[in-house]
Design a protein around this motif. Structure first.
Motif, PDB file in Angstrom:
ATOM      1  N   SER A 112      16.435   9.378  -6.449  1.00  0.00           N
ATOM      2  CA  SER A 112      15.844  10.248  -7.484  1.00  0.00           C
ATOM      3  C   SER A 112      14.571   9.635  -8.056  1.00  0.00           C
ATOM      4  N   ILE A 113      14.570   8.317  -8.246  1.00  0.00           N
ATOM      5  CA  ILE A 113      13.377   7.650  -8.777  1.00  0.00           C
ATOM      6  C   ILE A 113      12.203   7.810  -7.820  1.00  0.00           C
ATOM      7  N   THR A 114      12.470   7.605  -6.525  1.00  0.00           N
ATOM      8  CA  THR A 114      11.390   7.733  -5.531  1.00  0.00           C
ATOM      9  C   THR A 114      10.870   9.167  -5.460  1.00  0.00           C
ATOM     10  N   LEU A 115      11.772  10.156  -5.460  1.00  0.00           N
ATOM     11  CA  LEU A 115      11.344  11.560  -5.398  1.00  0.00           C
ATOM     12  C   LEU A 115      10.578  11.957  -6.660  1.00  0.00           C
ATOM     13  N   ALA A 116      11.075  11.494  -7.821  1.00  0.00           N
ATOM     14  CA  ALA A 116      10.389  11.818  -9.077  1.00  0.00           C
ATOM     15  C   ALA A 116       9.009  11.190  -9.128  1.00  0.00           C
ATOM     16  N   GLY A 117       8.831  10.086  -8.410  1.00  0.00           N
ATOM     17  CA  GLY A 117       7.529   9.415  -8.408  1.00  0.00           C
ATOM     18  C   GLY A 117       6.410  10.269  -7.853  1.00  0.00           C
ATOM     19  N   TYR A 118       6.759  11.241  -6.988  1.00  0.00           N
ATOM     20  CA  TYR A 118       5.731  12.123  -6.434  1.00  0.00           C
ATOM     21  C   TYR A 118       5.132  13.038  -7.492  1.00  0.00           C
ATOM     22  N   HIS A 135       0.809  -1.231   0.000  1.00  0.00           N
ATOM     23  CA  HIS A 135       0.000   0.000   0.000  1.00  0.00           C
ATOM     24  C   HIS A 135       0.837   1.274   0.000  1.00  0.00           C
ATOM     25  N   VAL A 136       1.935   1.250  -0.742  1.00  0.00           N
ATOM     26  CA  VAL A 136       2.702   2.469  -0.984  1.00  0.00           C
ATOM     27  C   VAL A 136       2.922   2.608  -2.490  1.00  0.00           C
ATOM     28  N   ALA A 137       3.386   3.784  -2.921  1.00  0.00           N
ATOM     29  CA  ALA A 137       3.547   4.056  -4.354  1.00  0.00           C
ATOM     30  C   ALA A 137       4.577   3.114  -4.982  1.00  0.00           C
ATOM     31  N   PRO A 138       4.370   2.745  -6.261  1.00  0.00           N
ATOM     32  CA  PRO A 138       5.312   1.831  -6.919  1.00  0.00           C
ATOM     33  C   PRO A 138       6.722   2.410  -7.026  1.00  0.00           C
ATOM     34  N   THR A 139       6.833   3.752  -7.090  1.00  0.00           N
ATOM     35  CA  THR A 139       8.168   4.344  -7.232  1.00  0.00           C
ATOM     36  C   THR A 139       8.991   4.280  -5.945  1.00  0.00           C
ATOM     37  N   VAL A 140       8.351   3.866  -4.836  1.00  0.00           N
ATOM     38  CA  VAL A 140       9.111   3.626  -3.601  1.00  0.00           C
ATOM     39  C   VAL A 140      10.094   2.467  -3.802  1.00  0.00           C
ATOM     40  N   CYS A 141       9.889   1.725  -4.895  1.00  0.00           N
ATOM     41  CA  CYS A 141      10.829   0.646  -5.218  1.00  0.00           C
ATOM     42  C   CYS A 141      12.256   1.196  -5.343  1.00  0.00           C
ATOM     43  N   GLY A 142      12.386   2.494  -5.692  1.00  0.00           N
ATOM     44  CA  GLY A 142      13.710   3.097  -5.783  1.00  0.00           C
ATOM     45  C   GLY A 142      14.433   3.058  -4.450  1.00  0.00           C
ATOM     46  N   VAL A 143      13.708   3.364  -3.368  1.00  0.00           N
ATOM     47  CA  VAL A 143      14.304   3.323  -2.033  1.00  0.00           C
ATOM     48  C   VAL A 143      14.620   1.886  -1.631  1.00  0.00           C
ATOM     49  N   VAL A 144      13.707   0.970  -1.964  1.00  0.00           N
ATOM     50  CA  VAL A 144      13.905  -0.444  -1.610  1.00  0.00           C
ATOM     51  C   VAL A 144      15.155  -0.992  -2.302  1.00  0.00           C
ATOM     52  N   ILE A 145      15.258  -0.729  -3.601  1.00  0.00           N
ATOM     53  CA  ILE A 145      16.422  -1.216  -4.354  1.00  0.00           C
ATOM     54  C   ILE A 145      17.690  -0.514  -3.876  1.00  0.00           C
ATOM     55  N   GLY A 146      17.604   0.799  -3.641  1.00  0.00           N
ATOM     56  CA  GLY A 146      18.781   1.577  -3.278  1.00  0.00           C
ATOM     57  C   GLY A 146      19.254   1.388  -1.854  1.00  0.00           C
ATOM     58  N   ALA A 147      18.400   0.827  -0.979  1.00  0.00           N
ATOM     59  CA  ALA A 147      18.809   0.630   0.413  1.00  0.00           C
ATOM     60  C   ALA A 147      20.046  -0.251   0.508  1.00  0.00           C
TER      61      ALA A 147
END
Length: 707
Positions: free
Chosen positions: A668-674, A287-299
C-alpha cells in the motif's frame, strides 16, 4: 527444613481455620495417587476428576468466606461515612471548631478497618499460595499437567469464583476509600488551608496501614502475572498430556541451545527493522522512488508467508537443521542486500530481502520452547521469546542510526545504505559458527506428537473430551464453573474439535475450525500489524518530507518507540490485567489505536507539526503493543484444542495473519507513493482507520464470547 504445610498452619488465623484450603488432606491424597506407579487411562480420568472437584470445593469455601468478610468491611466503611457526616453536621450546626476528639476517633476506626482488610488480604495470599503449591505438587508427583488447564478453565469465565482470588477490584475500592478518608481527616486535624492540603497519593505513601495493604496486594497479584502475560503472548503450540517420564528433564535440557534459539529470534527482528531508517535513501540511490522502500521492506514478509509453513512442519523432525538453514538464508540475503548498491540493482535488493524472509524460523523458535524446555522453566522461556522479539524490534532501527560510515572494502561500497546488510551478514555468520559448534539437537524420544502412532484408538467421546491445551479429560472436568449460553454450547458440541482430538492437517482444515471469536482475534491481529507496519515503514519518508529528519533522527525515534514495548507489557501484565478483563483491555486498546490514527491525519491547510505526528505515532504504537499482548493471550484461551498443537497451530495462523498484514501495508505504501509524497500519509492512514473501525465493530459483535 520446615515444610510448606507447617508454615501454612503457623500463618493461619485460628478463628478462620475452617475456611483455609485444606492443604494437608490434599497433599495426603496426592501421595495416594503417586503410589500408583502406572495409571491406566480410566484411572487417570478418575484422578483428574477427583482432584479437580476437591480443588473446586476448597476454592468455593474460601471465596464465599472472602466475599462475606468483604461485605462486612464494606458495611463498616459505610457506617463510618454516615457517622462522619453526622459529626460534621453537628460541628457546623453548633458553629464551633472541632476539638479533634472526633477526628482522632474516626482516624483510628478507619485504621482498624485497614488492619482487618490487611488480615483478609493475608488470608487470600495464604490460600492462593496453597493453591499454587498443591497444583505444582500434582504436576510433579502424579506426572500430568493439570495446573495450566485448571487455572485457565476456572478463571477465564467472567463469573468464575477463582477470579476473586486473582483479581481485587472490590479490595481496591476499599483501599481507595480508606486512603481518601484518612488523608482528609489528617488534613482537617492539622487545620491546613485548601492549597496546603496534601494530595491523596502523597498521604497514600505515608500512611503505614495503606502501605502494608499495597505491599500485600503487590505480593499477591504481581509475582507471576507479567511472566504469564508474556508467556501467553508467545502463543506456543501445546501437546497432549504426557507422563512425567516423557517430559523433558533437567539433564536433557541444554541452556546454550535455548540461548541460541532465542538469539535467532532477536537477530531476525533486528534484521527486519534495521533497514527502515535507510530503505528510502537506498532506493533513491538506485534511481527509483523513495516509496519503493515499501516493497523492499515488505519483501521479507512476503517470503515469511511461505517459510512459516515449511519451518513449522520441519520442526516436527528437527530443530538444528531448520535453524542452520535459517542462518544460511539470512547470511546470503544480507550479502545480496548489501552488494545491490554496487550492482545498481533494485531486483537484487528485493531478492536479498526475500532470502531473509525465507529464513524466518519463528515457528521453530516457538516449537523448541514448547517441546524442549522443562515445564517449570517454560513460562520464563516463553516470556524471554517475547522479550527477545521486542528488544530486537527496538535495537534494529536504533542501531541503524549508529551505522554512519563511508568507504570501500574489497571493491564493495560500505556506507549508510549498505551497512545494515553488511553488519547483519557478519552477525549471522558468527551466529552460524556458534550454532554449528554448540547447538545440541534434542533426543527424538520427545516430543510426543512426532512419534504418535497412527493406529491410536479413538477415545470414547461420551467420556473424554480434549481441553483447550490438548489435555484429555473426563467430560465436564475442565469446564468453566458457569455454562455458556445454550446457543454457543450447542455450537461447541457440534464443532469438529469436539469430534476429534487430532491436530489440523492443513491451513484450510485449520481455518475451518475457527469460531467467530477466533476469527475476530485474527482480524484484530491483522489490524494492529497493519497499523504498525504503516507507521514504521513510511516513517523515514514522512518525517523527511514534513520535518527534514535524517537517518539518525528517524533511528532514534523508532528505537525509542521500540523501547516502550517491555515497560508497557509490564504495566498491562502486572496491573491492568488484575483490574480488568482481557476483552475490556482489548476493546479499549482498539479504540485508542483508532484515535491515534485519526490524530495522525493531515487536515486541510492546517500545518502538520512534529508534535501531532509524534503524538499520533505514540498512541498507535503503544496501544497496538498492548493490543498484541492481550490479543494473543486471549487467542490462546479461546482457540480450539486442535489449533493448540501440531504443524498448523494457532501460532502459525496468527503469524500468517500478521505477516499478510505487513505485506499488504508495505505494498500500500508503494502504490500510494505514485500519488505523491504529499498524499502518502492520508492515503495510507485512511484504510488503516477503516480496518480499525471494522475490528471494533467485530469485537462488539462477539464480545460476550471472548473469555
Amino acid at each position: 527444613m520446615v515444610g510448606f504445610g507447617k508454615k501454612l498452619r503457623e500463618r493461619q488465623i485460628p478463628e478462620w481455620e475452617q475456611y483455609y484450603i485444606a492443604y494437608k488432606p490434599m497433599k495426603k491424597k496426592l501421595k495416594e495417587y503417586a503410589a500408583q506407579a502406572s495409571l491406566s487411562k480410566d484411572n487417570r480420568q478418575r484422578v483428574l476428576r477427583e482432584f479437580s472437584l476437591m480443588l473446586d470445593r476448597q476454592v468455593e469455601k474460601t471465596v464465599l468466606f472472602l466475599l462475606d468478610q468483604q461485605g462486612q468491611l464494606a458495611q463498616r466503611l459505610a457506617n463510618l461515612a454516615d457517622q462522619r457526616t453526622m459529626i460534621e453536621k453537628n460541628v457546623e450546626k453548633e458553629e464551633r471548631a472541632d476539638d479533634g476528639a472526633h477526628t482522632d476517633w474516626l482516624i483510628e476506626e478507619y485504621r482498624a478497618v485497614g488492619k482487618d482488610l490487611l488480615k483478609l488480604l493475608r488470608f487470600v495470599e495464604i490460600n492462593a499460595t496453597g493453591l499454587r503449591k498443591i497444583l505444582k505438587k500434582f504436576d510433579k508427583r502424579v506426572g500430568y499437567r493439570l495446573t495450566d488447564d485448571y487455572v485457565a478453565t476456572r478463571s477465564n469465565h467472567p463469573y468464575s469464583q477463582l477470579q476473586q482470588v486473582f483479581k481485587h477490584v472490590g479490595i481496591g475500592a476499599m483501599v481507595a476509600t480508606l486512603s481518601r478518608n484518612l488523608a482528609e481527616l489528617e488534613s482537617s486535624k492539622e487545620s491546613l488551608s485548601f492549597y496546603e492540603m496534601p494530595s491523596t497519593p502523597s498521604f497514600y505513601s505515608q500512611e503505614p496501614v495503606i502501605k502494608e495493604i499495597k505491599a500485600a496486594v503487590d505480593r499477591l497479584t504481581n509475582s507471576t502475572n507479567f511472566l504469564r502475560f508474556l508467556g501467553q503472548a508467545a502463543l506456543l503450540p501445546r501437546e497432549d498430556t504426557v507422563s512425567a517420564e516423557e517430559l523433558p528433564q533437567e539433564e536433557e535440557y541444554h541452556p546454550l541451545s535455548l540461548a541460541l534459539n532465542l538469539g535467532n529470534t532477536f537477530l531476525y527482528m533486528v534484521n527486519t527493522y534495521i533497514i527502515v531508517p535507510t530503505a528510502d535513501k537506498y532506493t533513491v540511490a538506485l534511481h527509483v522512488a523513495p516509496t519503493v522502500c515499501g516493497v523492499v521492506i515488505g519483501a521479507m514478509a512476503v517470503a515469511q508467508l511461505v517459510s512459516s509453513v515449511y519451518f513449522s512442519a520441519w520442526s516436527n523432525s528437527s530443530y538444528y537443521q531448520p535453524l542452520l538453514f535459517s542462518s544460511v538464508m539470512l547470511l546470503l540475503g544480507n550479502i545480496a542486500y548489501a552488494v545491490a548498491y554496487d550492482y545498481r540493482s533494485v531486483t537484487l535488493l528485493i531478492l536479498g530481502r526475500l532470502l531473509c524472509g525465507f529464513g524466518s524460523a519463528r515457528a521453530v523458535n516457538r516449537r523448541y520452547i514448547s517441546d524442549c524446555v522443562p515445564l517449570k522453566m517454560r513460562l520464563k522461556a516463553s516470556a524471554a521469546f517475547v522479550s527477545a522479539s521486542a528488544l530486537g524490534m527496538a535495537a534494529g532501527p536504533g542501531g541503524a542510526g549508529l551505522l554512519t560510515f563511508d568507504t570501500t572494502i574489497f571493491g564493495f561500497t560500505v556506507n549508510d545504505n549498505t551497512l545494515p546488510g553488511w553488519v547483519m551478514a557478519i552477525a549471522w555468520l558468527l551466529y552460524l559458527v556458534l550454532l554449528c559448534a554448540t547447538f545440541k539437537e534434542p533426543t527424538p524420544s520427545y516430543p510426543s506428537s512426532r512419534k504418535k502412532s497412527k493406529s491410536k484408538p479413538t477415545p470414547d467421546l461420551s467420556v473424554v473430551r480434549t481441553s483447550r491445551s490438548g489435555v484429555s479429560a473426563e467430560a465436564g472436568l475442565l469446564d468453566p464453573f458457569l455454562p455458556q449460553d445454550s446457543t454457543s454450547s450447542n455450537k461447541d458440541t457440534d464443532s469438529d474439535d469436539e469430534k476429534s482430538d487430532e491436530p489440523a492437517n492443513s491451513i484450510g482444515e485449520a481455518y475451518g475450525l475457527l469460531t467467530a471469536s477466533v476469527k475476530v482475534q485474527l482480524l484484530i491481529y491483522f489490524m494492529l500489524k497493519f497499523a504498525m507496519e504503516i507507521l514504521l515503514s513510511e516513517s523515514s519518508v514522512i518525517t523527511e518530507y514534513y520535518f527534514g529528519w535524517g537517518i539518525k533522527q528517524v533511528a532514534l525515534f523508532l528505537g525509542l518507540l521500540g523501547l516502550t514495548v517491555l515497560p508497557i507489557n509490564y504495566v498491562v501484565g502486572s496491573y491492568f490485567s488484575n483490574m480488568f478483563e482481557d476483552r475490556q483491555i482489548l476493546l479499549f486498546s482498539e479504540i485508542v489505536t483508532c484515535v491515534g490514527l485519526v490524530v495522525s491525519f493531515r487536515y486541510g491547510g492546517i500545518p502538520y507539526t512534529m508534535t501531532q505526528y509524534i503524538s499520533g505515532a505514540l498512541l498507535i504504537f503503544v496501544s497496538a503493543e498492548v493490543l498484541e499482548g492481550v490479543n494473543l493471550a486471549l487467542l490462546s484461551k479461546v482457540m480450539s484444542a486442535r489449533l493448540a498443537r501440531g504443524t498448523f497451530n494457532g501460532g502459525l495462523l496468527s503469524t500468517e495473519a500478521g505477516t499478510l498484514a505487513r505485506v499488504v501495508a508495505d505494498v500500500s505504501i508503494t502504490l500510494a507513493g505514485y500519488l505523491g509524497t504529499g498524499r502518502l500519509l492520508n492515503v495510507t492512514m485512511l484504510p488503516t482507520v477503516f480496518i480499525g473501525v471494522v475490528s471494533v465493530i467485530a469485537t462488539l459483535a462477539t464480545y460476550n464470547s471472548m473469555f
